[in-house]
Design an enzyme around this catalytic site. Structure first.
Site, PDB file in Angstrom:
ATOM      1  N   GLU A  35       0.859  -1.197   0.000  1.00  0.00           N
ATOM      2  CA  GLU A  35       0.000   0.000   0.000  1.00  0.00           C
ATOM      3  C   GLU A  35       0.888   1.237   0.000  1.00  0.00           C
ATOM      4  O   GLU A  35       1.769   1.370   0.845  1.00  0.00           O
ATOM      5  CB  GLU A  35      -0.923  -0.014   1.239  1.00  0.00           C
ATOM      6  N   GLY A  41      -7.894   2.465   2.142  1.00  0.00           N
ATOM      7  CA  GLY A  41      -8.377   2.755   0.793  1.00  0.00           C
ATOM      8  C   GLY A  41      -9.324   3.934   0.714  1.00  0.00           C
ATOM      9  O   GLY A  41      -9.388   4.768   1.623  1.00  0.00           O
ATOM     10  N   ILE A 188     -22.569  10.497  -4.731  1.00  0.00           N
ATOM     11  CA  ILE A 188     -21.660  11.394  -4.004  1.00  0.00           C
ATOM     12  C   ILE A 188     -22.255  12.795  -3.933  1.00  0.00           C
ATOM     13  O   ILE A 188     -22.287  13.430  -2.865  1.00  0.00           O
ATOM     14  CB  ILE A 188     -20.260  11.412  -4.668  1.00  0.00           C
ATOM     15  N   HIS A 450     -42.086  -2.698  18.025  1.00  0.00           N
ATOM     16  CA  HIS A 450     -42.887  -1.472  17.944  1.00  0.00           C
ATOM     17  C   HIS A 450     -42.538  -0.580  19.132  1.00  0.00           C
ATOM     18  O   HIS A 450     -42.449  -1.091  20.248  1.00  0.00           O
ATOM     19  CB  HIS A 450     -44.377  -1.807  17.986  1.00  0.00           C
TER      20      HIS A 450
END
Ligand code: NAI
Length: 463
Positions: A35, A41, A188, A450
């Site tokens: 990397e 990322g 986006i 609920h």
């Protein structure tokens, strides 16, 4: 095995690459990840996580601004962009630390630098910084998980300061912008419109196609447009930007709509017109000359095992195109590791839930009405308005609904679209139902809590 010889070398430490590394290590493979940037990322550094961290701040601001209607008075409310960004950075750093700790625990080697594939078993590794010499890393298998980057169309003035991609906008400093123009009403664009509208920015959206969110069910785009218009967000569909130019302290955005030219001022312009696979420079020229049919328009071609034309090289995630989502990349990476170990990938690649973080949230899974019709499937549609849901009234959320699409013949659920509170969580129940062939009655007959947003799924199924 030398220190630089592995069972698997993965290029890219995004959610595709790092999750694949965890699976590979757990299966006993000696694994390395190359990397060049921080681990995580796009998702962790420039996408899912930072946007949602900033959105958590804008949600709090919106909630506090509306406080008086709920009997809570908030005086002197203000939003500090620099502190919002600083907190976002903290969230990102915490999660990066988590990934690094996991690498250590699973004995995965992290090689910080750039990897270039030379052949089916060799990656040329150039370390970051000056200390170490470049060297070859060898492996039985290679996985390319290099992700994607924003695409900026060639509009005159796109290089002016203030014209940004989502990467830049996540590190904005100074005051909250007064006026923002967003080019592209896709995922986006809509998420950033939500954040900055809530922080008080005047937003204009310019979308080339006829509707917002063109990759989703049409009714979602139409309902979203109505909600945005109600908030005085200026939405222009079927409109195309012609240029950006400097106008004093502002950027003048020129666009064409119905053959007429208009200009709108902006402090910041966000260009969110799609993303492209990041595959340039990942393979040597010699490798690509030997494999002339390796890519299609910049995307790596793979078979259903995520294997490329060079059988020891696999590719996953945004680098192969398809659905560019973090959770898709993770699933592909896991299935690819299974395939490397001679097993069948067990993760279903269909249905894939997708979520847009607006207010209320939008989510979709399985087929839309149009897709079902295109496939010649006869369907039954059930739609429940969220205005009849207790939690929605309590929280005073904007217009929304849940829609379930089933096969007419046997009521098996094949698709769902949601625009409601917590749609990002609720959609998973529907993905499990679709993935396991459940019928609408199967959902209707299970007690839901609920009060909750999710009980509206049961109410829809009972229609
Ligand atoms: P997108 O493909 O969703 O939307 C781009 C929009 O820009 C489209 O509506 C397109 O018609 C429009 N467009 C293209 N050129 C234009 C032009 N010159 N003028 C005006 N409009 C133009 O791409 P986006 O929003 O950039 O997102 C990229 C990827 O990131 C997507 O694959 C998306 O799924 C992923 N993503 C997912 C998120 C999530 O799951 N919540 C959040 C953010 C991104």
């Amino acid at each position: 095995m030398s220190d630089y010889d592995f069972d698997l070398v993965i290029i890219g430490a995004g959610p595709g690459g790092y999750e694949a590394a965890f699976d590979a290590a757990a299966s006993g493979m000696k694994t390395a990840v190359i990397e060049k940037d921080k681990v995580g990322g796009t998702c962790l550094n420039r996408g899912c996580i930072p946007t949602k961290a900033i959105m958590h701040s804008s949600d709090i601001y919106r909630g506090a601004s509306a406080g008086a209607a709920f009997g809570v008075d908030v005086e002197g409310l203000s939003a500090d962009m620099d502190r919002i960004i600083a907190r976002k950075n903290q969230v990102v750093a915490t999660l990066q630390d988590g990934i690094l700790a996991r690498f250590k625990k699973e004995k995965i080697t992290l090689l910080q630098g750039t990897g270039v594939v030379k052949d089916g078993h060799t990656v040329a590794f150039s370390p970051n910084g000056d200390g170490e010499e470049p060297r070859d890393v060898t492996a039985d298998k290679i996985m390319v998980a290099t992700g994607s980057h924003p695409f900026v169309p060639p509009i005159p003035g796109a290089d002016l300061p203030g014209v940004m991609t989502s990467d830049d906008l996540l590190d904005i400093s100074g005051p909250v912008p007064e006026e923002m123009v967003i080019i592209g009403g896709g995922v986006i664009g809509i998420e950033f419109a939500t954040v900055f509208y809530d922080l008080g920015t005047k937003i204009t959206i310019i979308e080339a196609l006829d509707g917002l969110l063109p990759t989703m069910d049409k009714e979602l785009g139409r309902s979203l447009k109505m909600n945005l218009k109600k908030k005085s967000v200026d939405v222009h569909t079927g409109a195309s930007v012609t240029s950006f130019s400097k106008d004093g302290n502002k950027i003048a955005v020129a666009y064409k709509e119905k053959e007429k030219e208009f200009v709108v001022p902006a402090d910041v312009v966000l260009v969110s017109t799609g993303r492209r696979s990041s595959t340039a420079g990942v393979f040597t020229d010699e490798f690509l000359e030997k494999h002339p049919d390796f890519m299609n328009r910049g995307q790596i071609k793979v078979n259903d095992q995520y294997q490329t034309q060079e059988p020891s090289i696999y590719a996953i995630g945004d680098a192969i195109g398809g659905i560019m989502l973090a959770h898709t990349a993770t699933a592909e990476g896991r299935n690819a590791v299974a395939a490397m170990n001679g097993k069948k990938g067990e993760i279903r690649m269909d249905p894939v839930p997708s979520v847009i973080y607006t207010s209320p949230e939008i989510a979709q899974v399985g087929l839309t009405q149009d897709e079902a019709k295109e496939q010649g499937i006869k369907i039954k549609t059930r739609k429940f308005p969220m205005s009849a849901n207790g939690k929605t009234v309590i929280e005073d959320l904007d217009r929304g609904y849940i829609k379930l699409i089933s096969r007419e013949e046997d009521e098996v659920l094949i698709g769902a679209q949601l625009m409601c509170g917590r749609a990002s969580d609720i959609v998973a129940e529907l993905a499990v139902a679709i993935g396991n062939g459940l019928t609408v009655q199967d959902i209707a007959n299970v007690i839901h809590p609920h009060p909750s947003f999710v009980e509206a799924v049961m109410d829809t199924a009972r229609l």
